[in-house]
Design a protein around this motif. Structure first.
Motif, PDB file in Angstrom:
ATOM      1  N   MET A   1       0.825  -1.200   0.000  1.00  0.00           N
ATOM      2  CA  MET A   1       0.000   0.000   0.000  1.00  0.00           C
ATOM      3  C   MET A   1       0.866   1.259   0.000  1.00  0.00           C
ATOM      4  SD  MET A   1      -3.090   1.084   2.573  1.00  0.00           S
ATOM      5  CE  MET A   1      -4.079  -0.302   2.003  1.00  0.00           C
ATOM      6  N   LEU A   2       1.936   1.233   0.771  1.00  0.00           N
ATOM      7  CA  LEU A   2       2.838   2.381   0.809  1.00  0.00           C
ATOM      8  C   LEU A   2       3.483   2.603  -0.552  1.00  0.00           C
ATOM      9  CD1 LEU A   2       4.589   1.912   4.270  1.00  0.00           C
ATOM     10  CD2 LEU A   2       2.905   3.648   3.629  1.00  0.00           C
ATOM     11  N   GLY A   3       3.818   1.490  -1.210  1.00  0.00           N
ATOM     12  CA  GLY A   3       4.406   1.574  -2.541  1.00  0.00           C
ATOM     13  C   GLY A   3       3.445   2.190  -3.529  1.00  0.00           C
ATOM     14  N   ARG A   4       2.163   1.826  -3.426  1.00  0.00           N
ATOM     15  CA  ARG A   4       1.151   2.366  -4.332  1.00  0.00           C
ATOM     16  C   ARG A   4       0.965   3.859  -4.097  1.00  0.00           C
ATOM     17  NH1 ARG A   4      -3.786   4.123  -4.538  1.00  0.00           N
ATOM     18  NH2 ARG A   4      -5.077   3.756  -6.395  1.00  0.00           N
ATOM     19  N   LYS A   5       0.917   4.266  -2.829  1.00  0.00           N
ATOM     20  CA  LYS A   5       0.743   5.687  -2.517  1.00  0.00           C
ATOM     21  C   LYS A   5       1.906   6.502  -3.052  1.00  0.00           C
ATOM     22  CE  LYS A   5      -2.243   5.406   1.535  1.00  0.00           C
ATOM     23  NZ  LYS A   5      -2.422   5.756   2.964  1.00  0.00           N
ATOM     24  N   LYS A   6       3.100   5.948  -2.954  1.00  0.00           N
ATOM     25  CA  LYS A   6       4.274   6.644  -3.474  1.00  0.00           C
ATOM     26  C   LYS A   6       4.183   6.780  -4.985  1.00  0.00           C
ATOM     27  CE  LYS A   6       9.321   6.511  -3.557  1.00  0.00           C
ATOM     28  NZ  LYS A   6      10.546   5.770  -3.130  1.00  0.00           N
TER      29      LYS A   6
END
Length: 242
Positions: A1-6
């Motif tokens: 999820m953090l990767g997607r937000k980035k």
């Protein structure tokens, strides 16, 4: 999820960094139909000269004072601040004569300022103000304003501009185009409905009918991919909130 937000934030950053979105679509540099001949140019909100800012204020008042009603004085102050924000992007519509060659019409300085001697602010007949933002973690192009002089309305120019906006959004890998419309603005509501915009699940009337009754606007959207559709049309974002 953090990767997607980035990754999503990078998409926004990349879209904002483009100097002139209009330059990517040469077929949309001019419009000649239904008795009008205009050409388009791009500018940034923090680079608007004083005559252009005054023009925007005057056209907004002309077109929007009625739909906003008693809310207009306070809303006008908000729009004046929004108008010159660094993140604001504009497509301006300028009226010309058939005597100008296509080469002269598209003569620009650094892709932002038209240098043709006829390109002064008193020949403006409309504009689109848009930004790249996140809505429920979906990257979207948000249309803050689409305003045309009354004499230029009803001639296909508004549809032409929205087609351009949608191409810019798609090229920039945005998930949707979104905008806000006053409920009292029947013509605008009908216009966007015809272009297949729908009331977003993020609009007050869809979030809570009681809150929706208190608000004088609806949020509309047109999505380009399944995830954006699930979140912005079907209310998928509500599941994460709950």
């Amino acid at each position: 999820m953090l990767g997607r937000k980035k990754a999503v934030k990078e998409l926004i950053k990349k879209a904002v960094a483009v100097k002139d979105h209009l330059a990517q679509f040469p077929d949309f540099h001019k419009y000649e139909r239904n008795g009008i001949f205009v050409y388009l140019e791009s500018r940034h909100g923090n680079q608007l000269p004083l005559p252009t800012r005054k023009y925007i204020q005057n056209l907004l008042k002309l077109n929007m004072e009625g739909p906003y009603g008693p809310e207009w004085p306070s809303e006008e102050k908000v729009k004046r601040r929004e108008m010159v924000a660094q993140e604001a992007r504009y497509i301006f519509v300028r009226q010309s004569s058939n005597a100008f060659s296509a080469k002269n019409i598209m003569k620009q300085d650094s892709g932002l300022e038209c240098t043709h001697e006829a390109c002064n602010d008193d020949c403006l007949i409309g504009f689109v103000h848009y930004r790249f933002v996140l809505e429920e973690d979906v990257p979207v192009l948000y249309v803050y304003e689409l305003q045309l002089e009354p004499s230029a309305q009803g001639k296909g120019l508004g549809k032409f501009l929205m087609e351009l906006i949608e191409l810019i959004a798609y090229k920039s890998q945005m998930g949707a185009v979104m905008l806000t419309v006053q409920k009292a603005n029947d013509l605008a509501m009908a216009f966007y409905k015809k272009l297949r915009y729908v009331i977003s699940s993020t609009s007050p009337s869809q979030v809570d009918p009681l809150i929706g009754l208190e608000k004088n606007y609806e949020i509309l959207c047109k999505t380009f991919e399944s995830e954006a559709k699930s979140i912005l049309e079907e209310g998928g974002w509500k599941l994460t909130v709950q």
